[in-house]
Design an enzyme around this catalytic site. Sequence first.
Site, PDB file in Angstrom:
ATOM      1  N   GLU A   1      38.524  49.180  54.574  1.00 55.76           N
ATOM      2  CA  GLU A   1      37.458  48.961  53.592  1.00 55.76           C
ATOM      3  C   GLU A   1      37.124  47.475  53.474  1.00 55.76           C
ATOM      4  OE1 GLU A   1      39.031  50.527  49.939  1.00 55.76           O
ATOM      5  OE2 GLU A   1      39.186  52.569  50.700  1.00 55.76           O
TER       6      GLU A   1
ATOM      7  N   TYR B   1      36.888  32.339  39.007  1.00 56.55           N
ATOM      8  CA  TYR B   1      38.162  32.255  39.746  1.00 56.55           C
ATOM      9  C   TYR B   1      38.505  30.826  40.162  1.00 56.55           C
ATOM     10  CZ  TYR B   1      36.386  36.994  40.790  1.00 56.55           C
ATOM     11  OH  TYR B   1      35.845  38.247  40.728  1.00 56.55           O
TER      12      TYR B   1
ATOM     13  N   CYS C   1      24.427  27.139  29.293  1.00 58.94           N
ATOM     14  CA  CYS C   1      25.115  26.485  28.169  1.00 58.94           C
ATOM     15  C   CYS C   1      26.576  26.902  28.098  1.00 58.94           C
ATOM     16  CB  CYS C   1      24.394  26.825  26.877  1.00 58.94           C
ATOM     17  SG  CYS C   1      22.645  26.471  27.038  1.00 58.94           S
TER      18      CYS C   1
END
Length: 418
Positions: free
Chosen positions: A273, A316, A342
């Site tokens: 996958e 991340y 912002c």
Amino acid sequence: MHYFGYKSGELYCEEVPVKKILEDVGTPVYIYSAKTIRRHYKIFEESFSEVEHLICYSIKANSNIAIISLLRQLGSGADVVSAGELKRALKAGIPPKKIVFSGVGKSPEEIELALSVDILMFNVESIEELEVLGEVAKKIGKKAPFALRINPDVDPKTHPYISTGLKKSKFGIPEELAIDAYKRAKKNSYLQPIGIDAHIGSQITELTPFIEALNRLKKIWEELVKLGFELKYLDIGGGLGIVYDDEEPPLPEEYANAIIQGGKDLKATIILEPGRVIVGNAGILVTKVLYTKENILRKFVVVDAGMNDLIRPAFYQAYHKIIPIEDKYSDYEVVDVVGPICETSDFFAKERKLPKVQRGDFLAIMSAGAYGFVMSSNYNSRPRPPEVLVDGDTYYVIRRRETIEDLLALESIPAKYL
Ligand code: LLP
């Protein structure tokens, strides 16, 4: 490896100058290279050629239907995790018998849809889901082919947010419960166990975690065979990492060899996958410099793309290389590249040495083909960027830029508040 590079000082995607696309559709814009996607797919595919296998491209990485279609032309199947992704796969012409359905929270409605179109297999993630699968199958009078997604408790040594095969994570079924769950499923004539599955995480740059996971699956598979189960599919998930900066992920051949060696005794059809490894380095996000500014501590380059367009750095702390689309600079400076949103986390690079750009210059944020546009949002009421696919000397707008009207179209003001 990808097909973005400078020719006579200008950034090209394949044979198209990036600037030409910008003149047409503006910025920010995602640009993908078809040739790069094909190349990555073919290398991956060929690496597994000596064994029975099926590549189910993980649609979540980049789910534009043109990209899925391109991969379908190459023979790819699909790994989907929602009714939306399933419909995208079908719309792109992926044969249902090449579709696997993963995900920890499939709703009964989603299960019914997938059953009704006869997908290859459900990757079931909990005992309760298995029960629901049996109930829905009975309701519509179909047998549900499934694999259990095992949580093998291995550390993929990647960012914690994209580690999925650890005991403490929400994904999969603990090894200890697996055999029992298969046995119970065997008693239900609407459930058809046909495989076993794991997906341990993403952006994995070592082989060992894959081998460990495979060994766990193998143990369970062998036990099941002893118990009389006839399994066919060994689904090892996705997760192979790519080069964003200076990572050294295994080559697809090395990855394939490890899996082929590990799985060869089982005579299984191996399902893969992959997502990121196919599309990650096949896409860039091009943005315009709106302003430059500085304070005592830092210099900032404010660009017209924001974390709503590409959230990976904010989410991340991911590294994405940034290069100018004209190779014309001699001065460099250390800057933060930030967006208009912002939020302090709205950045693409921190304290990065970059060419000294000015207002109106363009920058390409590299390796944005996977988990880029798909994770974008309309935060700060910003229309999402268009997606453009380059193929040789031609380019296609495969998703137009959203308009503010598009954003407002779904909302309404009740009469009471008029
Ligand atoms: N299969 C399953 C069940 C998955 O959950 C995933 C990704 C894949 C396959 C594909 O993994 P890949 O080959 O792309 O590593 N948004 C994060 C990545 C999240 C991955 C989620 N699952 C990022 O931007 O790094």
